[in-house]
Motif scaffolding. Structure first.
Motif, PDB file in Angstrom:
ATOM      1  N   PHE B  54      32.484  36.817  35.378  1.00 11.51           N
ATOM      2  CA  PHE B  54      33.871  36.339  35.449  1.00 11.51           C
ATOM      3  C   PHE B  54      34.825  37.416  34.929  1.00 11.51           C
ATOM      4  O   PHE B  54      35.852  37.713  35.537  1.00 11.51           O
ATOM      5  N   LYS B  55      34.428  38.022  33.804  1.00 10.95           N
ATOM      6  CA  LYS B  55      35.304  39.011  33.163  1.00 10.95           C
ATOM      7  C   LYS B  55      35.464  40.262  34.035  1.00 10.95           C
ATOM      8  O   LYS B  55      36.548  40.831  34.145  1.00 10.95           O
ATOM      9  N   MET B  56      34.368  40.666  34.658  1.00 10.51           N
ATOM     10  CA  MET B  56      34.422  41.926  35.409  1.00 10.51           C
ATOM     11  C   MET B  56      34.932  41.744  36.838  1.00 10.51           C
ATOM     12  O   MET B  56      35.589  42.619  37.379  1.00 10.51           O
ATOM     13  N   THR B  57      34.579  40.612  37.469  1.00  9.94           N
ATOM     14  CA  THR B  57      34.953  40.464  38.887  1.00  9.94           C
ATOM     15  C   THR B  57      35.843  39.245  39.132  1.00  9.94           C
ATOM     16  O   THR B  57      36.331  39.070  40.242  1.00  9.94           O
ATOM     17  N   GLY B  58      35.961  38.388  38.147  1.00  8.54           N
ATOM     18  CA  GLY B  58      36.776  37.185  38.304  1.00  8.54           C
ATOM     19  C   GLY B  58      36.094  36.092  39.107  1.00  8.54           C
ATOM     20  O   GLY B  58      36.728  35.104  39.487  1.00  8.54           O
ATOM     21  N   VAL B  59      34.778  36.258  39.334  1.00  5.54           N
ATOM     22  CA  VAL B  59      34.063  35.253  40.138  1.00  5.54           C
ATOM     23  C   VAL B  59      33.999  33.916  39.383  1.00  5.54           C
ATOM     24  O   VAL B  59      33.754  33.877  38.177  1.00  5.54           O
ATOM     25  N   ASP B  60      34.236  32.839  40.112  1.00  6.19           N
ATOM     26  CA  ASP B  60      34.257  31.502  39.517  1.00  6.19           C
ATOM     27  C   ASP B  60      32.877  31.142  38.942  1.00  6.19           C
ATOM     28  O   ASP B  60      31.858  31.410  39.581  1.00  6.19           O
ATOM     29  N   PRO B  61      32.844  30.528  37.755  1.00 10.65           N
ATOM     30  CA  PRO B  61      31.534  30.197  37.149  1.00 10.65           C
ATOM     31  C   PRO B  61      30.677  29.268  38.023  1.00 10.65           C
ATOM     32  O   PRO B  61      29.452  29.389  38.029  1.00 10.65           O
ATOM     33  N   ILE B  62      31.325  28.373  38.774  1.00 12.19           N
ATOM     34  CA  ILE B  62      30.528  27.470  39.617  1.00 12.19           C
ATOM     35  C   ILE B  62      29.951  28.241  40.809  1.00 12.19           C
ATOM     36  O   ILE B  62      28.817  27.986  41.230  1.00 12.19           O
ATOM     37  N   VAL B  63      30.711  29.203  41.299  1.00 14.89           N
ATOM     38  CA  VAL B  63      30.194  30.046  42.391  1.00 14.89           C
ATOM     39  C   VAL B  63      29.068  30.934  41.850  1.00 14.89           C
ATOM     40  O   VAL B  63      28.091  31.221  42.535  1.00 14.89           O
ATOM     41  N   MET B  64      29.195  31.351  40.606  1.00 18.16           N
ATOM     42  CA  MET B  64      28.215  32.240  39.973  1.00 18.16           C
ATOM     43  C   MET B  64      26.921  31.500  39.610  1.00 18.16           C
ATOM     44  O   MET B  64      25.884  32.131  39.392  1.00 18.16           O
TER      45      MET B  64
END
Lengths: 242, 292
Positions: B54-64
């Protein structure tokens, strides 16, 4: 004798413990019922566990249809066609009868064929159809034993090994178990049986094996075992066969 | 009445996440009889994977979540093969696995502390601080989404266990390992698979936990007793029991937290664990232990 399974002077035990079997041998003929008798601790159950790969064979050989089974896992030996029903019946108590039968055909890849065979079993054993959706753990001892024996037939095995199928059952139910065993034999399944009730086991068998202290003491036609006065005295409680 | 409904909703949403946190622990115990004391620390591992993504790419935690789950599952395979496989034939298997998982928990904590320090972290997607309002009742979006995703994953797991061939093998191994082996199940493979699924569930729970709770490496000590109480109340090895127990205890904890005080809320789990072991050690759905 055209042997199907040949056990030659095997030594086996549990883990690193002492050898329970030490020089046991056995010859299994196709389509016959074989009964192993002997006192408690003779190594009867251990012999079956060694054949089906649950124990490591330290010495000797187990040869099935010319193939050496030593070192093979239980699932690999099952795929060769040898089924084992231990004393505890090896059911899954929280699975239904139908699910237990499905597990019986776990090694079959064709799902439709598996369901067809399960239907066949339920046809032949009406009590199992009646209880098809009941958890196995809630059935009576006799019904559980019927399920355990019927379940082996799903994979159309060559040899079925039964460890004390009559254990804890009422006499009337015991006879039913022997009837199922005879039915298996009539269908060409070779049966290897360990039976505490030696007299009854031998009377329902073609071939007898006497095991004591991990060794095979005698092997021959069941009628000869029953007629042998020494065996009667030592292993049949002095009872003569009727 | 609105207050009670409010507390109930918050308790249930959180209970869903706790159920997912406990389900992997329960599965691993059911199949392998391993009381995995390192499970909560591996959840934190999953939370860190999600946090940094999340911090590095902003990817959503649910998507991750699926990625964190797969990474943790792969770690699970390695851990099982390195630590537990050789112990399966040991006469002191149970004792050894408790000690090994305790040591593993310490190592994971040390590793995470060394890498990421002991700073409190939390993932903050927009919805984590937002809420739905139904009349006077508010439903925090983060908890609601996490609860829904958790219960969806647990439902998928239950369907997998109930209907798939591998699910049959896992259930069979749980109920009677020897019988499963005799019917052709490669029990060692099933143990590796179940352990991987269990740790994969820890990874999935970690992704959800990352925006529901703040976390740091030593946080797992707080969760170990909470998850133990859930799994013990449900009946060790029962996924359904874990879900029921998590929802029950979570709702009770929410009421205790609101009516008695927030600091007493955590005590609900500890007290439950104590009482269950005293009164009904087999839990709600477990089997009664045999007397020696």
């Amino acid at each position: 004798m055209s042997e199907l399974l040949q056990v030659t002077n095997i030594t086996a035990g549990y883990g690193d413990g002492p050898a329970i079997l030490d020089g046991a041998h056995l010859t299994v003929e196709p389509g016959k019922v074989h009964c192993i008798i002997g006192p408690n601790g003779a190594g009867k159950s251990t012999l079956m566990k060694a054949i089906c790969g649950m124990l490591t064979i330290r010495k000797g050989d187990v040869i099935f249809k010319g193939k050496r089974l030593n070192g093979m896992r239980p699932d690999q030996i099952l795929r060769e066609g040898i089924c084992f029903v231990p004393q505890e019946r090896a059911l899954f108590p929280k699975m239904t009868v139908r699910e237990n039968l499905r597990m019986g055909g776990f090694i079959l890849d064709d799902k439709k064929e598996l369901e067809r065979r399960i239907e066949g079993i339920l046809e032949r054993f009406p009590i199992l159809r009646e209880r098809a959706d009941q958890h196995a753990g809630t059935m009576s001892g006799g019904q559980q034993q019927t399920l355990a024996m019927a379940r082996t037939l799903i994979i159309k095995p060559t040899i079925v090994m039964l460890d004390e199928p009559s254990l804890g059952l009422a006499p009337k139910i015991v006879q039913e178990m022997f009837d199922i065993m005879k039915m298996m034999s009539a269908e060409g399944v070779t049966v290897l049986l360990v039976e505490q009730n030696a007299l009854m086991g031998l009377k329902n068998s073609d071939w007898g094996v006497v095991l004591d202290l991990g060794r095979t003491l005698f092997e021959g036609p069941a009628a000869d075992v029953l007629a042998d006065p020494r065996i009667q005295e030592l292993y049949l409680g002095g009872k003569k066969a009727a | 009445m609105a207050d009670i409904l409010q507390i109930l909703i918050l308790g249930l949403a959180l209970g869903g996440v706790i159920a997912l946190m406990g389900s992997g622990l329960s599965l691993v115990f059911g199949v392998m009889r391993i009381v995995n004391l390192a499970h909560p620390s591996l959840i934190i591992g999953g939370a860190y994977v999600t946090y940094w993504a999340f911090k590095m790419t902003g990817v959503d935690p649910i998507v991750m979540l699926p990625v964190a789950s797969l990474i943790m599952a792969a770690i699970g395979v390695l851990l099982y093969r390195l630590m537990f496989e050789r112990e399966t034939k040991s006469a002191k298997y149970s004792e050894m696995t408790v000690l090994l998982t305790f040591a593993l928990a310490m190592m994971v904590e040390g590793l995470l502390g060394g890498l990421f320090t002991n700073t409190q972290r939390v993932v903050s997607p927009d919805y984590a601080t937002d809420a739905f309002f139904v009349g006077d009742i508010f439903i925090p979006k983060g908890q609601l989404y996490a609860g829904i995703v958790s219960l969806t994953i647990i439902t998928a797991l239950s369907l997998f266990l109930k209907y798939s061939r591998l699910g049959y093998a896992i259930r069979a191994t749980t109920q009677n390992r020897e019988a499963a082996e005799l019917l052709g199940v490669n029990v060692n493979f099933i143990c590796i698979l179940a352990f991987a699924i269990g740790i994969g569930l820890a990874g999935a729970a970690g992704s959800l936990v990352s925006f529901v709770f703040s976390f740091f490496p030593a946080k797992h000590w707080e969760w170990v007793a909470m998850l133990m109480s859930v799994v013990v109340l449900g009946g060790m090895g029962s996924i359904l029991g874990t879900v029921v127990a998590a929802l029950m205890l979570s709702v009770i904890a929410a009421f205790v937290g609101t009516w008695i005080g927030a600091t007493w809320s955590t005590l609900t789990f500890f007290l439950a664990l104590f009482l269950i072991l005293l009164v009904r050690p087999q839990g709600l759905f477990g089997e009664k232990p045999e007397m020696a």
